[in-house]
Design an enzyme around this catalytic site. Structure first.
Site, mmCIF file in Angstrom:
data_model
loop_
_atom_site.group_PDB
_atom_site.id
_atom_site.type_symbol
_atom_site.label_atom_id
_atom_site.label_comp_id
_atom_site.label_asym_id
_atom_site.label_seq_id
_atom_site.Cartn_x
_atom_site.Cartn_y
_atom_site.Cartn_z
ATOM 1 N N GLU A 45 -3.396 -14.647 1.178
ATOM 2 C CA GLU A 45 -4.023 -13.884 0.092
ATOM 3 C C GLU A 45 -3.337 -14.218 -1.234
ATOM 4 O O GLU A 45 -2.166 -14.615 -1.258
ATOM 5 C CB GLU A 45 -3.909 -12.380 0.427
ATOM 6 C CG GLU A 45 -4.304 -11.413 -0.660
ATOM 7 C CD GLU A 45 -5.777 -11.439 -1.062
ATOM 8 O OE1 GLU A 45 -6.301 -12.551 -1.281
ATOM 9 O OE2 GLU A 45 -6.382 -10.368 -1.195
ATOM 10 N N ASP A 46 -4.073 -14.056 -2.323
ATOM 11 C CA ASP A 46 -3.468 -14.322 -3.626
ATOM 12 C C ASP A 46 -2.547 -13.177 -4.061
ATOM 13 O O ASP A 46 -1.379 -13.385 -4.345
ATOM 14 C CB ASP A 46 -4.542 -14.630 -4.694
ATOM 15 C CG ASP A 46 -5.622 -13.546 -4.810
ATOM 16 O OD1 ASP A 46 -5.604 -12.562 -4.034
ATOM 17 O OD2 ASP A 46 -6.492 -13.685 -5.689
ATOM 18 N N ASP A 56 -2.450 -5.804 -4.132
ATOM 19 C CA ASP A 56 -2.449 -4.877 -5.268
ATOM 20 C C ASP A 56 -2.428 -3.451 -4.709
ATOM 21 O O ASP A 56 -1.370 -2.944 -4.360
ATOM 22 C CB ASP A 56 -3.701 -5.203 -6.097
ATOM 23 C CG ASP A 56 -3.773 -4.469 -7.422
ATOM 24 O OD1 ASP A 56 -2.732 -4.283 -8.061
ATOM 25 O OD2 ASP A 56 -4.886 -4.087 -7.829
ATOM 26 N N PHE A 116 -1.905 -7.493 -15.355
ATOM 27 C CA PHE A 116 -3.064 -8.245 -14.889
ATOM 28 C C PHE A 116 -2.775 -9.723 -15.078
ATOM 29 O O PHE A 116 -2.478 -10.175 -16.185
ATOM 30 C CB PHE A 116 -4.350 -7.835 -15.624
ATOM 31 C CG PHE A 116 -5.557 -8.270 -14.851
ATOM 32 C CD1 PHE A 116 -6.032 -7.516 -13.791
ATOM 33 C CD2 PHE A 116 -6.190 -9.469 -15.145
ATOM 34 C CE1 PHE A 116 -7.123 -7.937 -13.042
ATOM 35 C CE2 PHE A 116 -7.282 -9.898 -14.399
ATOM 36 C CZ PHE A 116 -7.749 -9.130 -13.343
ATOM 37 N N ARG A 134 -9.100 -19.601 -13.370
ATOM 38 C CA ARG A 134 -8.604 -19.938 -12.028
ATOM 39 C C ARG A 134 -7.883 -21.287 -12.024
ATOM 40 O O ARG A 134 -7.066 -21.554 -11.147
ATOM 41 C CB ARG A 134 -9.769 -20.016 -11.029
ATOM 42 C CG ARG A 134 -10.415 -18.685 -10.689
ATOM 43 C CD ARG A 134 -11.319 -18.857 -9.469
ATOM 44 N NE ARG A 134 -12.259 -17.774 -9.292
ATOM 45 C CZ ARG A 134 -11.992 -16.640 -8.622
ATOM 46 N NH1 ARG A 134 -10.821 -16.450 -8.072
ATOM 47 N NH2 ARG A 134 -12.919 -15.708 -8.499
HETATM 48 P P1 IMP Z 1 -6.263 -4.816 -3.342
HETATM 49 O O1 IMP Z 1 -7.277 -4.527 -2.292
HETATM 50 O O2 IMP Z 1 -6.228 -3.777 -4.420
HETATM 51 O O3 IMP Z 1 -4.882 -5.105 -2.804
HETATM 52 O O4 IMP Z 1 -6.834 -6.044 -4.111
HETATM 53 C C1 IMP Z 1 -6.423 -7.315 -4.013
HETATM 54 C C2 IMP Z 1 -7.387 -8.165 -4.799
HETATM 55 O O5 IMP Z 1 -7.613 -7.648 -6.130
HETATM 56 C C3 IMP Z 1 -6.804 -9.526 -5.002
HETATM 57 O O6 IMP Z 1 -7.173 -10.386 -3.963
HETATM 58 C C4 IMP Z 1 -7.444 -9.941 -6.303
HETATM 59 O O7 IMP Z 1 -8.716 -10.485 -6.059
HETATM 60 C C5 IMP Z 1 -7.646 -8.683 -7.071
HETATM 61 N N1 IMP Z 1 -6.556 -8.514 -8.051
HETATM 62 C C6 IMP Z 1 -5.525 -7.650 -7.975
HETATM 63 N N2 IMP Z 1 -4.703 -7.783 -9.023
HETATM 64 C C7 IMP Z 1 -5.219 -8.770 -9.782
HETATM 65 C C8 IMP Z 1 -4.784 -9.404 -10.995
HETATM 66 O O8 IMP Z 1 -3.760 -9.078 -11.602
HETATM 67 N N3 IMP Z 1 -5.567 -10.408 -11.468
HETATM 68 C C9 IMP Z 1 -6.716 -10.799 -10.833
HETATM 69 N N4 IMP Z 1 -7.140 -10.254 -9.678
HETATM 70 C C10 IMP Z 1 -6.398 -9.242 -9.163
HETATM 71 MG MG MG Z 2 -8.987 -11.418 -3.936
#
Ligand code: IMP
Ligand code: MG
Length: 199
Positions: free
Chosen positions: A122-123, A126, A175, A188
């Site tokens: 995963e990237d 969050d 962000f 990207r």
């Molecule tokens: P989570 O379900 O809230 O953990 O969301 C994770 C996803 O939210 C990541 O895979 C990203 O696609 C998106 N995301 C969370 N933080 C950022 C950010 O700082 N920049 C861009 N995308 C983000």
């Molecule tokens: Mg994502």
């Protein structure tokens, strides 16, 4: 290369930042993690992953679309293991009237993972909803081993308990874009991780 501050204008771009009132206005990107630092970290992570899976007959490396596509490309090229690559696309969205988040699977894996060794890539972790949901879903399919790796982690934003087995970098609540990660589908292709700063 002359990176450092990259001016951007997202006027008219679709707003995709979940649960966030970020306006569509010009911003710059301040470098947070250099391409060189990312490459060095991936080398170290690859050695740990090789040690964990050294006896595998095949490791299925699962990238979460779309943000992980650059990370998974660099990571698999560092792994001296027999691997397969598969992809899964999940979309999470907030419902303003409820505190819980729902995660939808938009594209499922092509292959079965029962009895296989699996690494989910995963990237960013969050709130944790996406990875919590995806790892629960994949664990129910009976993989032999299921491990997770995230390039970035924002622990301050967590809403559900989730900790990746490997994390590239812990970052503050900012962000970020670049290295596969977008803001409204932009940026990207930046080779580094940068922080969005509105001007
Ligand atoms: P989570 O379900 O809230 O953990 O969301 C994770 C996803 O939210 C990541 O895979 C990203 O696609 C998106 N995301 C969370 N933080 C950022 C950010 O700082 N920049 C861009 N995308 C983000
Ligand atoms: Mg994502």
């Amino acid at each position: 290369m002359g990176f450092g501050i990259v001016p951007c204008d997202v006027s008219g771009a679709a707003r995709e930042i979940k649960g966030d009132a970020m306006a569509q206005r010009p911003y710059v990107i301040d470098q947070m993690i250099s391409a060189k630092a990312i490459a060095a970290r991936i080398e170290a992570l690859a050695r740990e992953i090789e040690a964990e899976f050294r006896n595998t007959d095949k490791l299925v490396v699962v990238g979460l679309l779309r943000g992980s596509f650059v990370f998974i490309a660099d990571l698999v090229r560092e792994l001296d293991l027999p691997i397969e690559v598969d992809f899964l696309e999940a979309s999470s969205y907030g419902d303003s009237t409820e505190s819980s988040r729902e995660v939808r699977i938009l594209k499922d894996l092509r292959g079965a993972i029962e009895g296989r060794d699996v690494l989910v890539v995963e990237d960013i972790v969050d709130t944790g909803h996406t990875m919590h949901h995806v790892s629960t879903l994949l664990a129910a399919r009976g993989p032999s081993r299921l491990k997770t790796i995230a390039l970035l982690d924002k622990p301050a934003r967590r809403e559900v308990t989730f900790q990746a087995d490997w994390t590239g970098f812990e970052i503050p609540d900012a962000f970020v874009v670049g290295y596969g990660i977008d803001y409204a589908q932009r940026n990207r292709n930046l080779p580094f991780i940068g922080k969005v700063r509105f001007t």
